[in-house]
Design a protein around this motif. Structure first.
Motif, PDB file in Angstrom:
ATOM      1  N   ASP A  92       0.814  -1.200   0.000  1.00  0.00           N
ATOM      2  CA  ASP A  92       0.000   0.000   0.000  1.00  0.00           C
ATOM      3  C   ASP A  92       0.854   1.260   0.000  1.00  0.00           C
ATOM      4  OD1 ASP A  92      -2.215  -1.499  -0.049  1.00  0.00           O
ATOM      5  OD2 ASP A  92      -2.492  -1.515   2.121  1.00  0.00           O
ATOM      6  N   THR A  93       2.076   1.116   0.478  1.00  0.00           N
ATOM      7  CA  THR A  93       2.928   2.292   0.509  1.00  0.00           C
ATOM      8  C   THR A  93       4.032   2.183  -0.539  1.00  0.00           C
ATOM      9  OG1 THR A  93       4.283   1.242   2.175  1.00  0.00           O
ATOM     10  CG2 THR A  93       2.536   2.690   2.971  1.00  0.00           C
ATOM     11  N   ALA A  94       3.936   1.153  -1.371  1.00  0.00           N
ATOM     12  CA  ALA A  94       5.038   0.909  -2.301  1.00  0.00           C
ATOM     13  C   ALA A  94       5.014   1.845  -3.509  1.00  0.00           C
ATOM     14  CB  ALA A  94       5.003  -0.535  -2.777  1.00  0.00           C
ATOM     15  N   GLY A  95       3.927   2.572  -3.704  1.00  0.00           N
ATOM     16  CA  GLY A  95       3.872   3.521  -4.805  1.00  0.00           C
ATOM     17  C   GLY A  95       3.598   2.823  -6.108  1.00  0.00           C
ATOM     18  N   PRO A  96       3.961   3.463  -7.216  1.00  0.00           N
ATOM     19  CA  PRO A  96       3.636   2.906  -8.521  1.00  0.00           C
ATOM     20  C   PRO A  96       4.410   1.619  -8.776  1.00  0.00           C
ATOM     21  CG  PRO A  96       5.092   4.812  -8.732  1.00  0.00           C
ATOM     22  CD  PRO A  96       4.731   4.699  -7.292  1.00  0.00           C
ATOM     23  N   PRO A  97       3.929   0.802  -9.732  1.00  0.00           N
ATOM     24  CA  PRO A  97       4.631  -0.453 -10.038  1.00  0.00           C
ATOM     25  C   PRO A  97       6.131  -0.240 -10.217  1.00  0.00           C
ATOM     26  CG  PRO A  97       2.610  -0.304 -11.284  1.00  0.00           C
ATOM     27  CD  PRO A  97       2.740   0.987 -10.523  1.00  0.00           C
ATOM     28  N   LEU A  98       6.879  -1.125  -9.603  1.00  0.00           N
ATOM     29  CA  LEU A  98       8.330  -0.986  -9.600  1.00  0.00           C
ATOM     30  C   LEU A  98       8.942  -1.668 -10.817  1.00  0.00           C
ATOM     31  CD1 LEU A  98       8.685  -1.914  -5.866  1.00  0.00           C
ATOM     32  CD2 LEU A  98       9.638   0.176  -6.817  1.00  0.00           C
ATOM     33  N   GLY A  99       9.373  -0.903 -11.770  1.00  0.00           N
ATOM     34  CA  GLY A  99      10.174  -1.435 -12.867  1.00  0.00           C
ATOM     35  C   GLY A  99       9.531  -2.557 -13.651  1.00  0.00           C
ATOM     36  N   TRP A 100       8.208  -2.539 -13.814  1.00  0.00           N
ATOM     37  CA  TRP A 100       7.550  -3.610 -14.550  1.00  0.00           C
ATOM     38  C   TRP A 100       7.801  -3.385 -16.020  1.00  0.00           C
ATOM     39  CZ3 TRP A 100       6.263  -8.137 -13.159  1.00  0.00           C
ATOM     40  CH2 TRP A 100       5.360  -8.897 -13.887  1.00  0.00           C
ATOM     41  N   ASN A 101       8.788  -4.091 -16.549  1.00  0.00           N
ATOM     42  CA  ASN A 101       9.232  -3.876 -17.916  1.00  0.00           C
ATOM     43  C   ASN A 101       8.948  -5.148 -18.712  1.00  0.00           C
ATOM     44  OD1 ASN A 101      10.622  -3.536 -20.279  1.00  0.00           O
ATOM     45  ND2 ASN A 101      12.478  -2.738 -19.316  1.00  0.00           N
ATOM     46  N   THR A 102       8.074  -5.028 -19.687  1.00  0.00           N
ATOM     47  CA  THR A 102       7.675  -6.226 -20.427  1.00  0.00           C
ATOM     48  C   THR A 102       8.636  -6.541 -21.575  1.00  0.00           C
ATOM     49  OG1 THR A 102       6.227  -4.914 -21.817  1.00  0.00           O
ATOM     50  CG2 THR A 102       5.242  -5.928 -19.873  1.00  0.00           C
ATOM     51  N   PRO A 125       9.276  -7.552  -5.473  1.00  0.00           N
ATOM     52  CA  PRO A 125       8.415  -6.371  -5.587  1.00  0.00           C
ATOM     53  C   PRO A 125       7.819  -6.205  -6.986  1.00  0.00           C
ATOM     54  CG  PRO A 125      10.735  -5.723  -5.514  1.00  0.00           C
ATOM     55  CD  PRO A 125      10.700  -7.201  -5.259  1.00  0.00           C
ATOM     56  N   ILE A 126       8.527  -6.659  -7.988  1.00  0.00           N
ATOM     57  CA  ILE A 126       8.019  -6.512  -9.359  1.00  0.00           C
ATOM     58  C   ILE A 126       6.800  -7.405  -9.541  1.00  0.00           C
ATOM     59  CG2 ILE A 126       8.585  -6.801 -11.801  1.00  0.00           C
ATOM     60  CD1 ILE A 126      11.487  -6.171 -11.068  1.00  0.00           C
ATOM     61  N   LEU A 127       6.958  -8.618  -9.071  1.00  0.00           N
ATOM     62  CA  LEU A 127       5.852  -9.580  -9.136  1.00  0.00           C
ATOM     63  C   LEU A 127       4.640  -9.049  -8.365  1.00  0.00           C
ATOM     64  CD1 LEU A 127       6.356 -13.318  -8.344  1.00  0.00           C
ATOM     65  CD2 LEU A 127       4.604 -12.028  -7.190  1.00  0.00           C
ATOM     66  N   LEU A 128       4.899  -8.501  -7.173  1.00  0.00           N
ATOM     67  CA  LEU A 128       3.794  -8.022  -6.345  1.00  0.00           C
ATOM     68  C   LEU A 128       3.085  -6.846  -6.993  1.00  0.00           C
ATOM     69  CD1 LEU A 128       5.474  -8.426  -2.877  1.00  0.00           C
ATOM     70  CD2 LEU A 128       3.337  -9.492  -3.584  1.00  0.00           C
ATOM     71  N   SER A 129       3.846  -5.979  -7.632  1.00  0.00           N
ATOM     72  CA  SER A 129       3.190  -4.825  -8.250  1.00  0.00           C
ATOM     73  C   SER A 129       2.297  -5.298  -9.398  1.00  0.00           C
ATOM     74  CB  SER A 129       4.217  -3.789  -8.728  1.00  0.00           C
ATOM     75  OG  SER A 129       4.982  -4.304  -9.776  1.00  0.00           O
ATOM     76  N   HIS A 130       2.705  -6.343 -10.061  1.00  0.00           N
ATOM     77  CA  HIS A 130       1.884  -6.880 -11.142  1.00  0.00           C
ATOM     78  C   HIS A 130       0.672  -7.615 -10.574  1.00  0.00           C
ATOM     79  CE1 HIS A 130       0.862  -7.966 -15.136  1.00  0.00           C
ATOM     80  NE2 HIS A 130       1.034  -9.264 -14.944  1.00  0.00           N
ATOM     81  N   ALA A 131       0.911  -8.396  -9.534  1.00  0.00           N
ATOM     82  CA  ALA A 131      -0.197  -9.123  -8.902  1.00  0.00           C
ATOM     83  C   ALA A 131      -1.258  -8.129  -8.446  1.00  0.00           C
ATOM     84  CB  ALA A 131       0.316  -9.928  -7.719  1.00  0.00           C
ATOM     85  N   ARG A 132      -0.784  -7.001  -7.972  1.00  0.00           N
ATOM     86  CA  ARG A 132      -1.699  -5.976  -7.477  1.00  0.00           C
ATOM     87  C   ARG A 132      -2.631  -5.481  -8.593  1.00  0.00           C
ATOM     88  NH1 ARG A 132       0.640  -0.342  -5.264  1.00  0.00           N
ATOM     89  NH2 ARG A 132      -0.979   0.180  -3.763  1.00  0.00           N
ATOM     90  N   THR A 133      -2.108  -5.385  -9.799  1.00  0.00           N
ATOM     91  CA  THR A 133      -2.956  -4.942 -10.913  1.00  0.00           C
ATOM     92  C   THR A 133      -3.936  -6.046 -11.325  1.00  0.00           C
ATOM     93  OG1 THR A 133      -1.475  -5.707 -12.657  1.00  0.00           O
ATOM     94  CG2 THR A 133      -1.098  -3.471 -11.826  1.00  0.00           C
ATOM     95  N   LEU A 134      -3.604  -7.288 -11.004  1.00  0.00           N
ATOM     96  CA  LEU A 134      -4.471  -8.403 -11.418  1.00  0.00           C
ATOM     97  C   LEU A 134      -5.592  -8.661 -10.421  1.00  0.00           C
ATOM     98  CD1 LEU A 134      -1.739 -10.983 -12.502  1.00  0.00           C
ATOM     99  CD2 LEU A 134      -3.154  -9.581 -14.001  1.00  0.00           C
ATOM    100  N   LEU A 135      -5.368  -8.256  -9.170  1.00  0.00           N
ATOM    101  CA  LEU A 135      -6.289  -8.679  -8.118  1.00  0.00           C
ATOM    102  C   LEU A 135      -7.362  -7.697  -7.668  1.00  0.00           C
ATOM    103  CD1 LEU A 135      -3.797 -10.665  -5.878  1.00  0.00           C
ATOM    104  CD2 LEU A 135      -5.642 -11.599  -7.258  1.00  0.00           C
ATOM    105  N   PRO A 136      -7.286  -6.399  -8.032  1.00  0.00           N
ATOM    106  CA  PRO A 136      -8.257  -5.480  -7.434  1.00  0.00           C
ATOM    107  C   PRO A 136      -9.704  -5.852  -7.698  1.00  0.00           C
ATOM    108  CG  PRO A 136      -6.708  -4.285  -8.821  1.00  0.00           C
ATOM    109  CD  PRO A 136      -6.389  -5.726  -8.944  1.00  0.00           C
ATOM    110  N   ALA A 137      -9.943  -6.514  -8.793  1.00  0.00           N
ATOM    111  CA  ALA A 137     -11.326  -6.832  -9.131  1.00  0.00           C
ATOM    112  C   ALA A 137     -11.860  -8.006  -8.313  1.00  0.00           C
ATOM    113  CB  ALA A 137     -11.429  -7.159 -10.608  1.00  0.00           C
ATOM    114  N   SER A 138     -11.050  -8.547  -7.438  1.00  0.00           N
ATOM    115  CA  SER A 138     -11.456  -9.797  -6.788  1.00  0.00           C
ATOM    116  C   SER A 138     -12.215  -9.595  -5.482  1.00  0.00           C
ATOM    117  CB  SER A 138     -10.246 -10.688  -6.567  1.00  0.00           C
ATOM    118  OG  SER A 138      -9.310  -9.992  -5.792  1.00  0.00           O
ATOM    119  N   GLY A 139     -12.582  -8.362  -5.158  1.00  0.00           N
ATOM    120  CA  GLY A 139     -13.561  -8.139  -4.094  1.00  0.00           C
ATOM    121  C   GLY A 139     -13.034  -8.135  -2.678  1.00  0.00           C
ATOM    122  N   GLY A 140     -11.832  -7.630  -2.433  1.00  0.00           N
ATOM    123  CA  GLY A 140     -11.333  -7.504  -1.066  1.00  0.00           C
ATOM    124  C   GLY A 140     -11.030  -8.842  -0.432  1.00  0.00           C
ATOM    125  N   ARG A 141     -10.789  -8.809   0.891  1.00  0.00           N
ATOM    126  CA  ARG A 141     -10.412 -10.015   1.634  1.00  0.00           C
ATOM    127  C   ARG A 141      -9.206 -10.719   1.042  1.00  0.00           C
ATOM    128  NH1 ARG A 141     -16.281 -12.288   3.424  1.00  0.00           N
ATOM    129  NH2 ARG A 141     -16.710 -10.599   4.843  1.00  0.00           N
TER     130      ARG A 141
END
Ligand SMILES: C[S@@+](CC[C@H](N)C(=O)[O-])C[C@H]1O[C@@H](n2cnc3c(N)ncnc32)[C@H](O)[C@@H]1O
Length: 292
Positions: free
Chosen positions: A28-38, A133-149
């Motif tokens: 939550d405090t990590a800021g924008p995705p870290l270096g997610w370079n495709t 952290p790179i993986l987590l920032s990506h996971a974060r973009t994949l999971l918001p639609a999953s309804g909390g919890r």
């Protein structure tokens, strides 16, 4: 072949793209995705490609194809691991577990822990923990639609107390109630110098009675040639994979009650249909156990 690339699906730092990791920092405090370079391959997306996921890009697929050329059977192995994860999570949910702590979770390639658990219990809570952290920032973009919890937390799981005390975990999970601790495809990343048995024992100590541990890890007891090749490649890359015997794998379950069928070659842990071809070659052990 590129040994770093070859090792990339088993380890955290392979490909050397994970610089700047801050342990225990909250997403939550990590800021924008870290270096997610495709444009460059990443180990988690290579793994996702192997699993048939959709969160991968041409450079990831290139590395994946290189790996497959060197070790064609590796795709069957990673898929068997993911299939075990799904069977074990479903089992835990069906015996009434509604909270899951997925350590070394990787990308949430579908169906991931929360999807499998929620098919049984729509209120299931899942905390995903990974050090990357790179993986987590990506996971974060994949999971918001999953309804909390769902919590996503960054930690080095070799530090059980720091990991378990993370506010993200403490807020989501009730440690006074049983939960499922998932150590899937993880412990072979930690050789004896990392005190793996002490580490697992400390996690288990902090679980409530009635909790379950879901576990898988590489072994050279089956397909010794392929297992040996992976061991060699990993060691060459400076990130050795610790192969363990059945006895060594069972030791992780000391003090727990193993659920039938006990410690077995992974595809044989409660298969939910016909066994996939080449199951006898899968060089991982798996078990599920209950804390008395
Ligand atoms: C092969 S993946 C396994 C993913 C998933 N558990 C599965 O079985 O499909 C291993 C994961 O462990 C993570 N990892 C490696 N070392 C770690 C550490 N010290 N702390 C937390 N996570 C770590 C890696 O970033 C990677 O995502």
């Amino acid at each position: 072949m590129n040994v770093k690339a070859a090792n990339s699906w088993t380890t955290n730092n392979a490909l050397g793209r994970n610089g700047g990791m801050t342990q225990n920092s909250s997403l939550d405090t990590a800021g924008p995705p870290l270096g997610w370079n495709t444009e460059i391959p990443h180990s988690a997306r290579v793994y996702d490609y192997m699993l048939g996921g959709k969160d991968n890009y041409p450079p990831d697929r290139e590395v994946g194809d290189e790996l497959l050329a060197a070790m064609p059977f590796i795709r069957g192995v990673v898929r068997a691991n993911r299939a075990f994860l799904q069977r074990a999570v479903r089992f835990a949910a069906e015996v009434g577990i509604s909270q899951f702590l997925d350590l070394g979770a990787g990308l949430p390639t579908s169906p991931s822990t929360h999807e499998v658990a929620r098919a049984v219990d729509p209120d299931a809570r899942v905390a995903y923990v990974d050090s990357d952290p790179i993986l987590l920032s990506h996971a974060r973009t994949l999971l918001p639609a999953s309804g909390g919890r769902i919590a996503l937390a960054q930690a080095d799981v070799r530090e059980p107390d720091r990991t378990l005390d993370l506010p993200e975990l403490q807020e989501l999970l009730d440690f006074d109630r049983p939960m499922a601790l998932m150590l899937i495809g993880l412990m072979h990343l930690f050789g004896d110098e990392h005190n793996p048995y002490g580490m697992v024992a400390r996690y288990v100590e902090r679980l409530a009675s009635g909790s379950y541990v879901l576990f898988s890890q590489f072994t050279a007891d089956f397909s010794p040639e392929t297992a040996g090749e992976l061991e060699r490649i990993s060691a060459d890359a400076g990130e050795p994979v610790a192969m363990r015997t059945a006895e060594q794998v069972a030791r992780f379950a000391d003090g727990l009650d193993l659920v039938d069928p006990g410690v077995v070659q992974m595809p044989y842990w409660r298969p939910d249909g016909a066994l996939p071809a080449d199951s006898e070659k899968v060089f991982l052990y798996a078990w599920v156990a209950r804390k008395p």
